[in-house]
Design a protein around this motif. Structure first.
Motif: not given
Lengths: 324, 324
Positions: A261-263, A298
């Motif tokens: 996540t956070d990508h 990212p």
């Protein structure tokens, strides 16, 4: 040690190896039961190797040649040596394809199951997206020209003293030369651009001659590709909003293969999806075959690259399918 | 299109190609001046190809076989076809090495100059650090055991729903199995660990049997390798403090090859330097040969991985040179 693009490829390869071993043992046992003449050479046992090379010969031979120089033969210590003859007699399934005994079962060897980098891919090897989405981080040279309006069709952004491509316009010279979102520009016409500002690089491109603009480019340093496999309901197992991966589905291919996540989603099978609406990205993914390679970056880098970019520019972004 | 590990490799390869072309033209001109019989086949011109394959045959043949299926021959449209015969007659330096005419000058072909991934590396190809430091992002299987104290010798950290190796103890089973700082753990004994906490994974490892602990591991997703070349004074061109790259030297190899600031140095020629003092890292770099491959990771990820790690643990970090 074999390398795989996805966990599913690894499991299939391991199952193939175990099957080959079991078939071999069964055949040997049945031959002993039939009391075949002991003089029959055991190397000619028919067996069923999996339909792809078990060990990529490139990666296997290269380290060996180095080790043979460094270490003496194993035979001197333990009376055991893994020579080609001993391997052929005892475990023919570990021989390189070309050296297998001629009496063995003929199995088609798919060239595509071993990737150029020596990665073993029994199920994703035939997916063109795996090759198109591959992130090499290597350097290449790109030759650009200007279009009728005197533009090359790309914008850059400076990050950490590097210059990165943050926009490639569709049908522009930059798009046709194969530049991609996230590529790092190292040189423009032989001049190193490290620590240059966005404006300075744009100015260099503006002042370049209309033809033969040479760029040295490093392939997308902040990105990586993750290969996923659809389940029986056609899902690969992650949620995203505005292109950002927000959650993983439990026991899905995305979870198994370590998607994070956070990508941000940048490419689907190598095709740029930056600036596309979420439903268009979903449609692209569902149109793919069983194997989907997504390229991610990212989110904090992505946000920096897209900061201050006008939405009027984003809609000109190139979304063509790259050449293989 | 050729790919290169460093800008210096690209320049050397380009010079080699131009030289081969010039030598060919000079030889042809001198032959015409000597008025050789016109019946002499032009394919047997001697020429000087650079001492490495110009185009990696793997990458060249694979896309072609796909394209030949899709498109009709070029000949039908423009009366021109790039068959092997026409290439041999007009531009023999673009032939694969094995197919070059027998009358050509014999030049040793270094296998190491073309990397397994099809990357062309005329000067860094012989550097073992290039192979040791290579970041593949591919998946491999690792088998661990426990040591006498019942420990595998690694600690993990959860980042973005992924589980990452943040400590490998020296001489531990984890170090001997080749686990590295930054590797992503996908499965422990077949169980997917996505979204698991650090404590949960440590607990799984503790409760594992003493032998045959199977990990599925993705090679260092947040990292990448940059290959640099020392200048005549032995410098590669960047400053660092506490392992963080803080500045690039103008016109250095680091600037040319696009090394970035706000990144942490993790490996030098594949050897882990996390937790080493700056002067020890400098000593390691100066002991390297002309070619140095450094592995880097964005500082914000590095800080997250090292957060709350006791300095008493860091000093047990594995710093051995990895096997090739």
């Amino acid at each position: 040690m074999s390398l795989y693009p996805s966990l599913e490829d690894m499991k299939v390869d391991q199952m193939g190896k175990v099957q080959a071993q079991m078939v071999n043992e069964a055949i040997r046992a049945s031959q002993q039961a039939q009391a075949l003449p002991a003089s029959a050479p055991p190397t000619h046992d028919p067996y069923a190797p999996p339909p792809y090379p078990l060990h990529p010969p490139q990666t296997q031979t290269q380290p060996k040649s180095g080790l043979e120089l460094l270490y003496p033969a194993l035979d001197e210590y333990m009376g055991l040596e893994f020579t080609q003859d001993i391997i052929a007699a005892n475990m023919p399934e570990y021989l390189p394809v070309a050296q297998r005994p001629p009496g063995t079962m003929g199995v088609a060897v798919g060239a595509s199951s071993v990737m150029p980098s020596g990665v073993v891919a029994p199920i994703s090897g035939s997916s063109p997206g795996l090759l198109r989405g591959q992130v090499t981080n290597a350097i290449r040279e790109v030759t650009l020209c200007k279009d009728g309006d005197g533009k090359v069709g790309m914008r850059v952004k400076a990050i950490n003293k590097g210059v990165f491509v943050c926009l490639v316009k569709k049908n522009s010279p930059a798009a046709m030369a194969g530049l991609r979102f996230g590529d790092q520009v190292l040189q423009v016409n032989g001049q190193t651009v490290a620590s240059y500002s966005m404006e300075k690089v744009h100015d260099m491109l503006r002042k370049s001659p209309p033809n033969g603009i040479q760029l040295a480019v490093r392939d997308r340093p902040f990105e990586r590709a993750v290969t996923l496999h659809k389940d029986s309901t056609g899902h690969i197992g992650f949620q995203f909003r505005d292109g950002e991966i927000t959650a993983l589905v439990k026991d899905s291919s995305a979870a198994r293969n370590g998607l994070l996540t956070d990508h941000h989603l940048l490419e689907v099978n190598g095709q740029n999806v930056v600036g596309l609406k979420d439903k268009d990205i979903s449609a692209l993914i569902s149109e793919c075959g069983q194997v989907v390679t997504v390229t991610v970056m990212p989110t904090f880098v992505y946000k920096h690259m897209m900061k201050h970019m006008a939405s009027s520019l984003v809609k000109f972004m190139d979304h063509s399918i790259p050449d293989l």
